[in-house]
Design a protein around this motif. Structure first.
Motif, PDB file in Angstrom:
ATOM      1  N   GLY A  35     -13.169 104.860  27.111  1.00 28.66           N
ATOM      2  CA  GLY A  35     -13.442 103.608  27.802  1.00 28.66           C
ATOM      3  C   GLY A  35     -14.814 103.562  28.421  1.00 28.66           C
ATOM      4  O   GLY A  35     -15.501 104.585  28.512  1.00 28.66           O
ATOM      5  N   TRP A  36     -15.192 102.364  28.812  1.00 37.01           N
ATOM      6  CA  TRP A  36     -16.435 102.130  29.537  1.00 37.01           C
ATOM      7  C   TRP A  36     -16.101 101.501  30.880  1.00 37.01           C
ATOM      8  O   TRP A  36     -15.308 100.556  30.955  1.00 37.01           O
ATOM      9  CB  TRP A  36     -17.359 101.206  28.757  1.00 37.01           C
ATOM     10  CG  TRP A  36     -17.978 101.840  27.560  1.00 37.01           C
ATOM     11  CD1 TRP A  36     -17.528 101.762  26.272  1.00 37.01           C
ATOM     12  CD2 TRP A  36     -19.150 102.649  27.538  1.00 37.01           C
ATOM     13  NE1 TRP A  36     -18.361 102.488  25.453  1.00 37.01           N
ATOM     14  CE2 TRP A  36     -19.355 103.037  26.200  1.00 37.01           C
ATOM     15  CE3 TRP A  36     -20.053 103.078  28.516  1.00 37.01           C
ATOM     16  CZ2 TRP A  36     -20.435 103.847  25.807  1.00 37.01           C
ATOM     17  CZ3 TRP A  36     -21.117 103.875  28.131  1.00 37.01           C
ATOM     18  CH2 TRP A  36     -21.302 104.254  26.802  1.00 37.01           C
ATOM     19  N   TYR A  37     -16.711 102.026  31.925  1.00 38.81           N
ATOM     20  CA  TYR A  37     -16.602 101.489  33.274  1.00 38.81           C
ATOM     21  C   TYR A  37     -18.012 101.173  33.759  1.00 38.81           C
ATOM     22  O   TYR A  37     -18.993 101.641  33.187  1.00 38.81           O
ATOM     23  CB  TYR A  37     -15.963 102.518  34.218  1.00 38.81           C
ATOM     24  CG  TYR A  37     -14.486 102.726  34.000  1.00 38.81           C
ATOM     25  CD1 TYR A  37     -14.010 103.380  32.873  1.00 38.81           C
ATOM     26  CD2 TYR A  37     -13.562 102.272  34.931  1.00 38.81           C
ATOM     27  CE1 TYR A  37     -12.649 103.577  32.674  1.00 38.81           C
ATOM     28  CE2 TYR A  37     -12.192 102.461  34.750  1.00 38.81           C
ATOM     29  CZ  TYR A  37     -11.755 103.116  33.623  1.00 38.81           C
ATOM     30  OH  TYR A  37     -10.409 103.306  33.437  1.00 38.81           O
ATOM     31  N   ARG A  38     -18.093 100.378  34.810  1.00 37.19           N
ATOM     32  CA  ARG A  38     -19.396 100.109  35.403  1.00 37.19           C
ATOM     33  C   ARG A  38     -19.273 100.029  36.917  1.00 37.19           C
ATOM     34  O   ARG A  38     -18.214  99.707  37.444  1.00 37.19           O
ATOM     35  CB  ARG A  38     -20.020  98.829  34.861  1.00 37.19           C
ATOM     36  CG  ARG A  38     -19.270  97.549  35.216  1.00 37.19           C
ATOM     37  CD  ARG A  38     -19.892  96.365  34.486  1.00 37.19           C
ATOM     38  NE  ARG A  38     -19.233  95.109  34.811  1.00 37.19           N
ATOM     39  CZ  ARG A  38     -19.485  93.962  34.194  1.00 37.19           C
ATOM     40  NH1 ARG A  38     -20.400  93.904  33.224  1.00 37.19           N
ATOM     41  NH2 ARG A  38     -18.832  92.863  34.552  1.00 37.19           N
ATOM     42  N   TYR A  93     -23.355 102.157  33.881  1.00 35.31           N
ATOM     43  CA  TYR A  93     -22.225 102.170  32.963  1.00 35.31           C
ATOM     44  C   TYR A  93     -21.839 103.620  32.659  1.00 35.31           C
ATOM     45  O   TYR A  93     -22.691 104.434  32.297  1.00 35.31           O
ATOM     46  CB  TYR A  93     -22.579 101.431  31.673  1.00 35.31           C
ATOM     47  CG  TYR A  93     -22.547  99.936  31.838  1.00 35.31           C
ATOM     48  CD1 TYR A  93     -23.512  99.289  32.611  1.00 35.31           C
ATOM     49  CD2 TYR A  93     -21.550  99.159  31.249  1.00 35.31           C
ATOM     50  CE1 TYR A  93     -23.487  97.913  32.783  1.00 35.31           C
ATOM     51  CE2 TYR A  93     -21.518  97.782  31.406  1.00 35.31           C
ATOM     52  CZ  TYR A  93     -22.478  97.163  32.190  1.00 35.31           C
ATOM     53  OH  TYR A  93     -22.452  95.800  32.362  1.00 35.31           O
ATOM     54  N   TYR A  94     -20.550 103.898  32.818  1.00 31.25           N
ATOM     55  CA  TYR A  94     -20.010 105.227  32.596  1.00 31.25           C
ATOM     56  C   TYR A  94     -18.986 105.181  31.462  1.00 31.25           C
ATOM     57  O   TYR A  94     -18.175 104.249  31.393  1.00 31.25           O
ATOM     58  CB  TYR A  94     -19.295 105.741  33.837  1.00 31.25           C
ATOM     59  CG  TYR A  94     -20.158 105.869  35.070  1.00 31.25           C
ATOM     60  CD1 TYR A  94     -20.301 104.803  35.952  1.00 31.25           C
ATOM     61  CD2 TYR A  94     -20.811 107.069  35.360  1.00 31.25           C
ATOM     62  CE1 TYR A  94     -21.081 104.922  37.092  1.00 31.25           C
ATOM     63  CE2 TYR A  94     -21.586 107.196  36.499  1.00 31.25           C
ATOM     64  CZ  TYR A  94     -21.720 106.124  37.353  1.00 31.25           C
ATOM     65  OH  TYR A  94     -22.495 106.249  38.484  1.00 31.25           O
ATOM     66  N   CYS A  95     -18.999 106.185  30.608  1.00 30.14           N
ATOM     67  CA  CYS A  95     -17.922 106.289  29.640  1.00 30.14           C
ATOM     68  C   CYS A  95     -16.960 107.372  30.097  1.00 30.14           C
ATOM     69  O   CYS A  95     -17.321 108.273  30.873  1.00 30.14           O
ATOM     70  CB  CYS A  95     -18.440 106.596  28.246  1.00 30.14           C
ATOM     71  SG  CYS A  95     -18.977 108.277  27.972  1.00 30.14           S
ATOM     72  N   GLN A 113     -22.345 110.943  32.589  1.00 28.55           N
ATOM     73  CA  GLN A 113     -23.204 110.930  33.765  1.00 28.55           C
ATOM     74  C   GLN A 113     -23.646 109.519  34.139  1.00 28.55           C
ATOM     75  O   GLN A 113     -24.172 109.306  35.236  1.00 28.55           O
ATOM     76  CB  GLN A 113     -24.437 111.814  33.527  1.00 28.55           C
ATOM     77  CG  GLN A 113     -25.549 111.167  32.720  1.00 28.55           C
ATOM     78  CD  GLN A 113     -25.251 111.052  31.238  1.00 28.55           C
ATOM     79  OE1 GLN A 113     -24.245 111.539  30.740  1.00 28.55           O
ATOM     80  NE2 GLN A 113     -26.155 110.399  30.522  1.00 28.55           N
ATOM     81  N   GLY A 114     -23.453 108.563  33.257  1.00 28.92           N
ATOM     82  CA  GLY A 114     -23.815 107.179  33.530  1.00 28.92           C
ATOM     83  C   GLY A 114     -25.168 106.801  32.958  1.00 28.92           C
ATOM     84  O   GLY A 114     -26.069 107.637  32.842  1.00 28.92           O
ATOM     85  N   THR A 115     -25.301 105.536  32.609  1.00 29.93           N
ATOM     86  CA  THR A 115     -26.569 105.003  32.118  1.00 29.93           C
ATOM     87  C   THR A 115     -26.793 103.636  32.756  1.00 29.93           C
ATOM     88  O   THR A 115     -25.871 102.817  32.849  1.00 29.93           O
ATOM     89  CB  THR A 115     -26.585 104.920  30.581  1.00 29.93           C
ATOM     90  OG1 THR A 115     -27.878 104.502  30.136  1.00 29.93           O
ATOM     91  CG2 THR A 115     -25.545 103.951  30.039  1.00 29.93           C
TER      92      THR A 115
END
Length: 121
Positions: A35-38, A93-95, A113-115
């Motif tokens: 999944g992707w979170y933000r 955005y984190y996966c 780690q997030g982008t």
């Protein structure tokens, strides 16, 4: 050891597109859900989209029709195609992945780690 590494973030103008990638590597037997979170400044982390190994997807209402999640099971990689971006999409955005460890068979959730994605003119 399991790692998730995101790539593809950056600065884009409103209405533009970006494609995020997240590759999982290490002692992986299988990945059930990716999944992707933000997380925007001052806000809680929220789910953007998720996809199970069979391909079924789930989206936050705020991104339906604009974002598409997909995965390549052979590469243990998940993608997020983001179109028609809005300033309110600006966030880190984190996966993540619900991963079964190859050796221990433990099931746990791992995070990247997030982008940073910034939508601004």
């Amino acid at each position: 050891q399991v790692q998730l590494v995101e790539s593809g973030g950056g600065l884009v103008q409103p209405g533009g597109s970006l494609r995020l990638s997240c590759a999982a590597s290490g002692s992986i037997l299988s990945i059930n859900v990716m999944g992707w979170y933000r997380q925007a400044p001052g806000k809680q982390r929220e789910l953007v989209a998720s996809i199970i190994s069979g391909g079924s997807t789930n989206y936050a209402d705020s991104v339906k029709g604009r974002f598409t999640i997909s995965r390549d099971n052979a590469k243990n990689t998940v993608y997020l195609q983001m179109n028609s971006l809005k300033p309110e999409d600006t966030a880190v955005y984190y996966c993540n992945g619900r991963i079964i460890h190859l050796l221990t068979r433990d099931v746990r959730t791992y995070w990247g780690q997030g982008t940073q994605v910034t939508v601004s003119s």
